[in-house]
Design a protein around this motif. Sequence first.
Motif, mmCIF file in Angstrom:
data_model
loop_
_atom_site.group_PDB
_atom_site.id
_atom_site.type_symbol
_atom_site.label_atom_id
_atom_site.label_comp_id
_atom_site.label_asym_id
_atom_site.label_seq_id
_atom_site.Cartn_x
_atom_site.Cartn_y
_atom_site.Cartn_z
ATOM 1 N N UNK A 54 -14.954 -0.533 1.506
ATOM 2 C CA UNK A 54 -13.693 -0.908 0.867
ATOM 3 C C UNK A 54 -13.676 -0.393 -0.564
ATOM 4 N N UNK A 55 -12.491 -0.218 -1.096
ATOM 5 C CA UNK A 55 -12.356 0.365 -2.429
ATOM 6 C C UNK A 55 -11.640 -0.601 -3.372
ATOM 7 N N UNK A 83 -0.272 2.524 14.331
ATOM 8 C CA UNK A 83 -1.650 2.042 14.421
ATOM 9 C C UNK A 83 -2.032 1.238 13.185
ATOM 10 N N UNK A 84 -1.752 1.798 12.011
ATOM 11 C CA UNK A 84 -2.045 1.087 10.771
ATOM 12 C C UNK A 84 -1.254 -0.220 10.692
ATOM 13 N N UNK A 105 0.790 -1.221 0.000
ATOM 14 C CA UNK A 105 0.000 0.000 0.000
ATOM 15 C C UNK A 105 0.823 1.272 0.000
ATOM 16 N N UNK A 106 1.950 1.274 0.688
ATOM 17 C CA UNK A 106 2.698 2.525 0.806
ATOM 18 C C UNK A 106 4.052 2.540 0.171
ATOM 19 N N UNK A 109 -3.137 6.096 4.215
ATOM 20 C CA UNK A 109 -3.181 4.643 4.129
ATOM 21 C C UNK A 109 -4.531 4.051 4.532
ATOM 22 N N UNK A 110 -5.424 4.887 5.044
ATOM 23 C CA UNK A 110 -6.691 4.382 5.578
ATOM 24 C C UNK A 110 -7.475 3.522 4.585
ATOM 25 N N UNK A 111 -7.615 3.938 3.307
ATOM 26 C CA UNK A 111 -8.381 3.095 2.381
ATOM 27 C C UNK A 111 -7.747 1.721 2.162
ATOM 28 N N UNK A 112 -6.423 1.659 2.198
ATOM 29 C CA UNK A 112 -5.734 0.389 1.983
ATOM 30 C C UNK A 112 -5.887 -0.536 3.188
ATOM 31 N N UNK A 113 -5.786 0.034 4.382
ATOM 32 C CA UNK A 113 -5.967 -0.775 5.586
ATOM 33 C C UNK A 113 -7.402 -1.277 5.662
#
Length: 269
Positions: free
Chosen positions: A94-95, A246-247, A19-20, A153-157
């Motif tokens: 989710x996306x 946290x993520x 993701x990142x 990163x929220x959408x990926x998590x």
Amino acid sequence: MNASKSWGLAAVVALAAVAGYFALRGTAPQPDPQVGVEEPSAPAPITAEPSVQYPIEAVIDPAAEVPDAGPLPALDESDAVVSASLDALLAAGARPDLLLLQDVIRRVVVTVDNLPRERFARRLSPVKSVEGRLLVSGDGDDRVISEDNRARYAPYVSLVEAVDIRYLTALYARFYPLFQQAYQELGYPQGYFNDRLVAVFDHLLATPEPAGPLRVVQPKVLYQFADPELERLSAGQKILVRMGPDNAARVKARLRELRRRVAGGVSAP
């Protein structure tokens, strides 16, 4: 559910770490559209007769209700079944648009194999790059990754957390021959992909958890960790560090459960 959701387990594995990848870049370039079996960076030596540590047969859960979808498609013709029914697979919010589903099985296999290395093939990632620029605070030698950066990163998590792990592991076992074929094509004719997958889980779960702000430097275009020990981490471990504690904890929780299931119930050492 439709058996076409078989992409899920390995895709989530890749999502958890990919993701990142470009978070320390000034911008987030888009992956190239064409996919092929490209050579990984410095593949490990292959032994003539490797022993299988985690046989896929041990992953099969007889209690999981996996529909019989008939014969497996050929690897080169698998995208249609892989990309179907995402709405039914993923939880609300989710996306699926974050995924790149062209030749997705090969994308997943290449990325999983590359994550413990210094870098991996960006153009073969199954996940789109994180949008926007890295958010930093401070100036000069006092620059740190901003806490606000974690929101990128929220959408990926959320995507990592939006799947039924039990069902996905059952589908992974059913469709495993396609992942195994892609892994052998990558340059491991005697290799066993499920063993590699478990090893990558263990590597990612061993990622250090630094406390406090993460200092960065920008010697050229790309940001780097100021701490040389962090800068020496693998591509996959750097990603978990960059996304914030946290993520990273949420992703590791999913990785830990996935690892247990693909290892046939054997917990990580």
